[in-house]
Design a protein around this motif. Sequence first.
Motif, PDB file in Angstrom:
ATOM      1  N   GLY A 186       0.820  -1.196   0.000  1.00 14.37           N
ATOM      2  CA  GLY A 186       0.000   0.000   0.000  1.00 14.37           C
ATOM      3  C   GLY A 186       0.856   1.249   0.000  1.00 14.37           C
ATOM      4  N   PRO A 187       0.313   2.374  -0.419  1.00 13.74           N
ATOM      5  CA  PRO A 187       1.076   3.631  -0.416  1.00 13.74           C
ATOM      6  C   PRO A 187       1.494   4.025   0.994  1.00 13.74           C
ATOM      7  N   GLU A 188       2.730   4.554   1.110  1.00 12.40           N
ATOM      8  CA  GLU A 188       3.238   5.060   2.390  1.00 12.40           C
ATOM      9  C   GLU A 188       3.255   6.580   2.342  1.00 12.40           C
ATOM     10  N   PHE A 189       2.693   7.196   3.353  1.00 10.70           N
ATOM     11  CA  PHE A 189       2.603   8.649   3.419  1.00 10.70           C
ATOM     12  C   PHE A 189       3.994   9.264   3.543  1.00 10.70           C
ATOM     13  N   LEU A 190       4.251  10.299   2.739  1.00  9.78           N
ATOM     14  CA  LEU A 190       5.520  11.030   2.823  1.00  9.78           C
ATOM     15  C   LEU A 190       5.311  12.423   3.405  1.00  9.78           C
ATOM     16  N   THR A 191       4.410  13.201   2.797  1.00 12.07           N
ATOM     17  CA  THR A 191       4.218  14.577   3.248  1.00 12.07           C
ATOM     18  C   THR A 191       2.930  15.127   2.662  1.00 12.07           C
ATOM     19  N   TYR A 192       2.433  16.232   3.265  1.00 15.27           N
ATOM     20  CA  TYR A 192       1.303  16.898   2.640  1.00 15.27           C
ATOM     21  C   TYR A 192       1.363  18.404   2.842  1.00 15.27           C
ATOM     22  N   PHE A 193       0.716  19.098   1.939  1.00 12.93           N
ATOM     23  CA  PHE A 193       0.648  20.553   1.938  1.00 12.93           C
ATOM     24  C   PHE A 193      -0.805  20.989   2.028  1.00 12.93           C
ATOM     25  N   GLN A 194      -1.020  22.077   2.729  1.00 16.31           N
ATOM     26  CA  GLN A 194      -2.273  22.806   2.613  1.00 16.31           C
ATOM     27  C   GLN A 194      -1.899  24.149   2.022  1.00 16.31           C
ATOM     28  N   ASN A 195      -2.398  24.388   0.827  1.00 18.60           N
ATOM     29  CA  ASN A 195      -1.934  25.532   0.040  1.00 18.60           C
ATOM     30  C   ASN A 195      -0.413  25.427  -0.107  1.00 18.60           C
ATOM     31  N   GLU A 196       0.336  26.464   0.248  1.00 20.70           N
ATOM     32  CA  GLU A 196       1.778  26.391   0.057  1.00 20.70           C
ATOM     33  C   GLU A 196       2.522  25.884   1.291  1.00 20.70           C
ATOM     34  N   ALA A 197       1.808  25.675   2.385  1.00 19.72           N
ATOM     35  CA  ALA A 197       2.446  25.279   3.637  1.00 19.72           C
ATOM     36  C   ALA A 197       2.584  23.758   3.741  1.00 19.72           C
ATOM     37  N   GLN A 198       3.798  23.316   4.030  1.00 22.00           N
ATOM     38  CA  GLN A 198       4.035  21.890   4.251  1.00 22.00           C
ATOM     39  C   GLN A 198       3.732  21.608   5.714  1.00 22.00           C
ATOM     40  N   LEU A 199       2.634  20.910   5.973  1.00 24.81           N
ATOM     41  CA  LEU A 199       2.133  20.777   7.334  1.00 24.81           C
ATOM     42  C   LEU A 199       2.593  19.515   8.043  1.00 24.81           C
ATOM     43  N   GLU A 200       2.987  18.506   7.304  1.00 21.64           N
ATOM     44  CA  GLU A 200       3.404  17.280   7.963  1.00 21.64           C
ATOM     45  C   GLU A 200       4.373  16.515   7.070  1.00 21.64           C
ATOM     46  N   LYS A 201       5.387  15.933   7.704  1.00 18.60           N
ATOM     47  CA  LYS A 201       6.358  15.108   7.000  1.00 18.60           C
ATOM     48  C   LYS A 201       6.533  13.800   7.750  1.00 18.60           C
ATOM     49  N   SER A 202       6.574  12.713   7.019  1.00 22.48           N
ATOM     50  CA  SER A 202       6.795  11.401   7.612  1.00 22.48           C
ATOM     51  C   SER A 202       8.268  11.224   7.961  1.00 22.48           C
ATOM     52  N   ARG A 203       8.504  10.321   8.915  1.00 21.67           N
ATOM     53  CA  ARG A 203       9.898   9.965   9.217  1.00 21.67           C
ATOM     54  C   ARG A 203      10.575   9.308   8.028  1.00 21.67           C
ATOM     55  N   LEU A 204       9.754   8.808   7.090  1.00 18.05           N
ATOM     56  CA  LEU A 204      10.304   8.190   5.879  1.00 18.05           C
ATOM     57  C   LEU A 204      11.009   9.229   5.006  1.00 18.05           C
ATOM     58  N   LEU A 205      10.650  10.479   5.180  1.00 16.89           N
ATOM     59  CA  LEU A 205      11.188  11.543   4.345  1.00 16.89           C
ATOM     60  C   LEU A 205      12.534  11.982   4.912  1.00 16.89           C
ATOM     61  N   SER A 206      13.598  11.299   4.436  1.00 13.19           N
ATOM     62  CA  SER A 206      14.935  11.612   4.937  1.00 13.19           C
ATOM     63  C   SER A 206      15.375  12.978   4.414  1.00 13.19           C
ATOM     64  N   ASP A 207      16.554  13.419   4.865  1.00 15.11           N
ATOM     65  CA  ASP A 207      17.022  14.744   4.452  1.00 15.11           C
ATOM     66  C   ASP A 207      17.427  14.770   2.976  1.00 15.11           C
ATOM     67  N   ARG A 208      17.413  13.628   2.314  1.00 14.50           N
ATOM     68  CA  ARG A 208      17.683  13.633   0.873  1.00 14.50           C
ATOM     69  C   ARG A 208      16.427  13.996   0.070  1.00 14.50           C
ATOM     70  N   PHE A 209      15.304  13.968   0.738  1.00  9.06           N
ATOM     71  CA  PHE A 209      14.028  14.257   0.085  1.00  9.06           C
ATOM     72  C   PHE A 209      13.591  15.672   0.448  1.00  9.06           C
ATOM     73  N   SER A 210      13.124  16.405  -0.542  1.00  5.69           N
ATOM     74  CA  SER A 210      12.542  17.709  -0.255  1.00  5.69           C
ATOM     75  C   SER A 210      11.349  17.925  -1.171  1.00  5.69           C
ATOM     76  N   ALA A 211      10.303  18.481  -0.613  1.00  3.15           N
ATOM     77  CA  ALA A 211       9.095  18.758  -1.379  1.00  3.15           C
ATOM     78  C   ALA A 211       8.737  20.224  -1.216  1.00  3.15           C
ATOM     79  N   GLU A 212       8.223  20.785  -2.301  1.00  9.54           N
ATOM     80  CA  GLU A 212       7.816  22.186  -2.285  1.00  9.54           C
ATOM     81  C   GLU A 212       6.481  22.342  -3.002  1.00  9.54           C
ATOM     82  N   ARG A 213       5.788  23.399  -2.625  1.00  9.61           N
ATOM     83  CA  ARG A 213       4.567  23.795  -3.335  1.00  9.61           C
ATOM     84  C   ARG A 213       4.526  25.319  -3.286  1.00  9.61           C
ATOM     85  N   PRO A 214       5.390  25.942  -4.058  1.00  6.15           N
ATOM     86  CA  PRO A 214       5.698  27.367  -3.886  1.00  6.15           C
ATOM     87  C   PRO A 214       4.515  28.316  -4.010  1.00  6.15           C
TER      88      PRO A 214
END
Lengths: 111, 117
Positions: B42-70
Amino acid sequence: TQLLEQSPQFLSIQEGENLTVYCNSSSVFSSLQWYRQEPGEGPVLLVTVVTGGEVKKLKRLTFQFGDARKDSSLHITAAQPGDTGLYLCAGRESGANNLFFGTGTRLTVIP
Amino acid sequence: DTGVSQDPRHKITKRGQNVTFRCDPISEHNRLYWYRQTLGQGPEFLTYFQNEAQLEKSRLLSDRFSAERPKGSFSTLEIQRTEQGDSAMYLCASSLRTSGYYTGELFFGEGSRLTVL
């Protein structure tokens, strides 16, 4: 760590048979959803249940949310080859905004 | 509107390279999610945004991963110094959260499949 365990993991049945897929967790969910995913595509929502004990029907599919809102089941009557796919349950904990998916059940209906 | 679109659909890269995925959500949707899915799981949650704000990040999201929604519309997910364990389908989903009743339905794109050699 998966919060939601689904069983069975794989299911292969003949067209016309009935089947039940289970989704279990130790967590309490404010809502639980079932999705179906076909190869090469993203999951598509089938149903959302929010009340403990709730039963929803979608044609030949019957969904039930456990009384304690920790588990759910999906029952398919007279399965068709078009029902083939990966079935995923997904739960949202109270106050949480993210959705956690189960381990999935891959169903194959043989004509 | 054609739903959630993701680009590229497939990406093959060598270990150590950087990759970037783009997601265009349904236009009026204010929430955007990234998930990772390996074969048969099944899909594993990584992160989510509300509008441009990144409100939650999973521990799966190591420092090599970055997400943006400018601008609160499209989003990018970048993976730096890719590893073979990063090979997976990266799914984007969007939803509409209003002050009224929230169905919580996620609308998924078709995913971006990453293979790290």
